[in-house]
Design an enzyme around this catalytic site. Structure first.
Site, PDB file in Angstrom:
ATOM      1  N   LEU A 147       0.857  -1.197   0.000  1.00  0.00           N
ATOM      2  CA  LEU A 147       0.000   0.000   0.000  1.00  0.00           C
ATOM      3  C   LEU A 147       0.890   1.243   0.000  1.00  0.00           C
ATOM      4  CD1 LEU A 147      -2.379  -1.097   2.906  1.00  0.00           C
ATOM      5  CD2 LEU A 147      -3.054  -0.919   0.502  1.00  0.00           C
ATOM      6  N   HIS A 148       0.675   2.123  -0.938  1.00  0.00           N
ATOM      7  CA  HIS A 148       1.450   3.370  -0.906  1.00  0.00           C
ATOM      8  C   HIS A 148       0.752   4.545  -1.580  1.00  0.00           C
ATOM      9  CE1 HIS A 148       2.404   2.266  -5.031  1.00  0.00           C
ATOM     10  NE2 HIS A 148       2.815   3.503  -5.213  1.00  0.00           N
ATOM     11  N   ARG A 149      -0.441   4.318  -2.200  1.00  0.00           N
ATOM     12  CA  ARG A 149      -1.122   5.432  -2.876  1.00  0.00           C
ATOM     13  C   ARG A 149      -1.443   6.526  -1.872  1.00  0.00           C
ATOM     14  NH1 ARG A 149      -0.848   3.375  -7.277  1.00  0.00           N
ATOM     15  NH2 ARG A 149       0.379   5.201  -7.738  1.00  0.00           N
TER      16      ARG A 149
ATOM     17  N   ARG B 198       6.847   5.990   2.206  1.00  0.00           N
ATOM     18  CA  ARG B 198       5.718   6.890   2.492  1.00  0.00           C
ATOM     19  C   ARG B 198       4.778   6.262   3.520  1.00  0.00           C
ATOM     20  NH1 ARG B 198       2.414  10.602  -0.206  1.00  0.00           N
ATOM     21  NH2 ARG B 198       3.678  10.700  -2.061  1.00  0.00           N
TER      22      ARG B 198
ATOM     23  N   ASP C 229      -2.475  -1.509  -3.809  1.00  0.00           N
ATOM     24  CA  ASP C 229      -3.043  -0.345  -4.492  1.00  0.00           C
ATOM     25  C   ASP C 229      -2.086   0.156  -5.578  1.00  0.00           C
ATOM     26  OD1 ASP C 229      -1.058   0.916  -3.039  1.00  0.00           O
ATOM     27  OD2 ASP C 229      -2.421   2.089  -1.783  1.00  0.00           O
TER      28      ASP C 229
END
Ligand code: UD1
Length: 365
Positions: A206-208, A241, A282
């Site tokens: 997940l990083h969006r 992030r 994502d």
């Protein structure tokens, strides 16, 4: 002798350019191919490992840009890339994908009247809140040649009036890299190192910004991931992030059963995808990579710019809400899985097609 520059900047660019560099070797009598790295992603895990594992030559120029706001990062790349272009004087610049380096370098080159080819052109999520969507729109609007991975991209560029004789359906160079590396990935020790068993774990990434930058949204997604980890091994290579946000929002407690690992290099990550029971992500590229591997994938996003992965492949697109995630995970654990096929031209030879077109139709040898 003509000179072609390919730009890499962020992690998802390296595997798209490596096969192009390899395919240009056939034309080394007539074309010099150079890689310029903007440095948007840097360091051993986010960048260096990919050069070694994909057997890419060191970049001819490293711009050393690193992190910053979108405006700062894009502007700094443009300033430094312009200097490099004035020195190297290429006949063509190739940009790939949809990251800030893609638009920054395309814009710099066209302003110097240097032709630009965009690899992975025509993809659209129709979600302008994604920075990548803006980068795609802007890059396609100014580039001279479009190389396209899937039919949806061809259709879209046609509706935009992009010249059809400069639009080429070539397949997916990311999948070329997968073909190149699949056997090597079988030698990875990552499953032993992380104490997980083939086919018995879920791989999560997940990083969006839309999922990880807002505390309530990140918390609601991670809660579901935490619940999943009570039932299955969950392995989560964590993007910088996301790491930063989990720490600063104080969400580590939700994930005490989850196996966090650092961002992985290309081969270990490929081994993790290939041997997973299923993937929850994502990402943009992972939707394609799991489709090519025929590994089930749940994509936690409102839209996808890669619809072929849903129409033909193993990908399932769901709203990024806890309810939708729980239902999709439950279905995955209890019901027959969606079967997928390989999309047209994802055969490991996209870079061969691209370089042949560049040499014969664009550089006119
Ligand atoms: C970028 C791309 C995204 C891609 C993703 C893959 C854009 C707009 N986004 O997002 O499309 O899916 O890369 O990873 O180009 N950081 C590090 N080390 C690094 C790089 C970043 O620690 O090597 C940290 C920095 O604190 C930075 C943050 O991660 O502020 C975000 O990096 P950035 O390059 O701005 O965007 P990504 O989220 O990585």
């Amino acid at each position: 002798m003509k000179r072609v520059i390919s730009v890499v900047g962020a992690r998802p660019n390296f595997m798209k350019v490596a096969p192009i560099d390899r395919a240009f070797k056939k034309y080394s009598d007539t074309v010099e191919h150079l890689i310029i790295h903007t440095g948007q992603h840097y360091g051993a895990k986010m960048s260096d490992a990919f050069f070694q594992e994909l057997e890419m030559p060191k970049p001819a120029v490293f711009l050393g840009i690193s992190s910053g706001s979108h405006a700062e990062q894009t502007a700094r790349i443009m300033v430094e890339f312009e200097k490099a272009l004035l020195e190297v004087k290429p006949d063509l610049v190739i940009v790939v994908g949809d990251v800030n380096s893609t638009i920054a370098c395309a814009l710099t080159a066209v302003k110097l009247h240097i032709p630009v080819a965009h690899v992975e052109a025509g993809l659209r999520s129709n979600d302008r809140s994604m920075p990548e969507e803006i980068n795609r729109l802007a890059t396609d609007a100014i580039c001279d040649f479009c190389f396209v991975t899937e039919e949806s991209g061809m259709k879209f560029l046609k509706t935009q009036g992009f010249p059809e004789d400069k639009t080429y359906f070539v397949g997916n160079t990311m999948i070329d890299s997968q073909h190149f590396a699949l056997q090597k990935a079988d030698r990875s020790n990552i499953l032993q190192e992380t104490e997980i068993e083939k086919g018995k774990y879920v791989l999560v990434t997940l990083h969006r910004p839309s999922n990880v930058d807002e505390p309530e949204q990140l918390k609601s997604i991670l809660k579901v991931v935490g619940e999943l980890s009570e039932k299955r091994d969950v392995i989560f290579p964590i993007h910088p992030r996301t790491r930063k946000n989990i720490d600063s929002f104080g969400l580590n407690e939700l994930l005490k059963n989850v196996k966090f690992i650092e961002p992985q290099g290309y081969l270990d990550f490929l081994a993790l995808m290939k041997n997973a029971d299923f993937v929850l992500t994502d990402s943009g590229g992972i939707q394609e990579e799991t489709t090519a591997l025929q590994i089930p994938c749940i994509t936690v996003r409102k839209t996808t710019e890669r619809p072929v992965t849903v129409e033909v492949g193993t990908n399932i697109l769901i709203e990024p809400t806890p309810e939708a995630m729980k239902t999709a995970i439950d279905d995955m654990l209890t019901k027959p899985r969606k079967q997928g096929q390989t999309p047209p031209l994802w055969d490991g030879r996209a870079a061969e097609r691209i370089t042949e077109i560049i040499v014969t139709q664009i550089l006119h040898y």
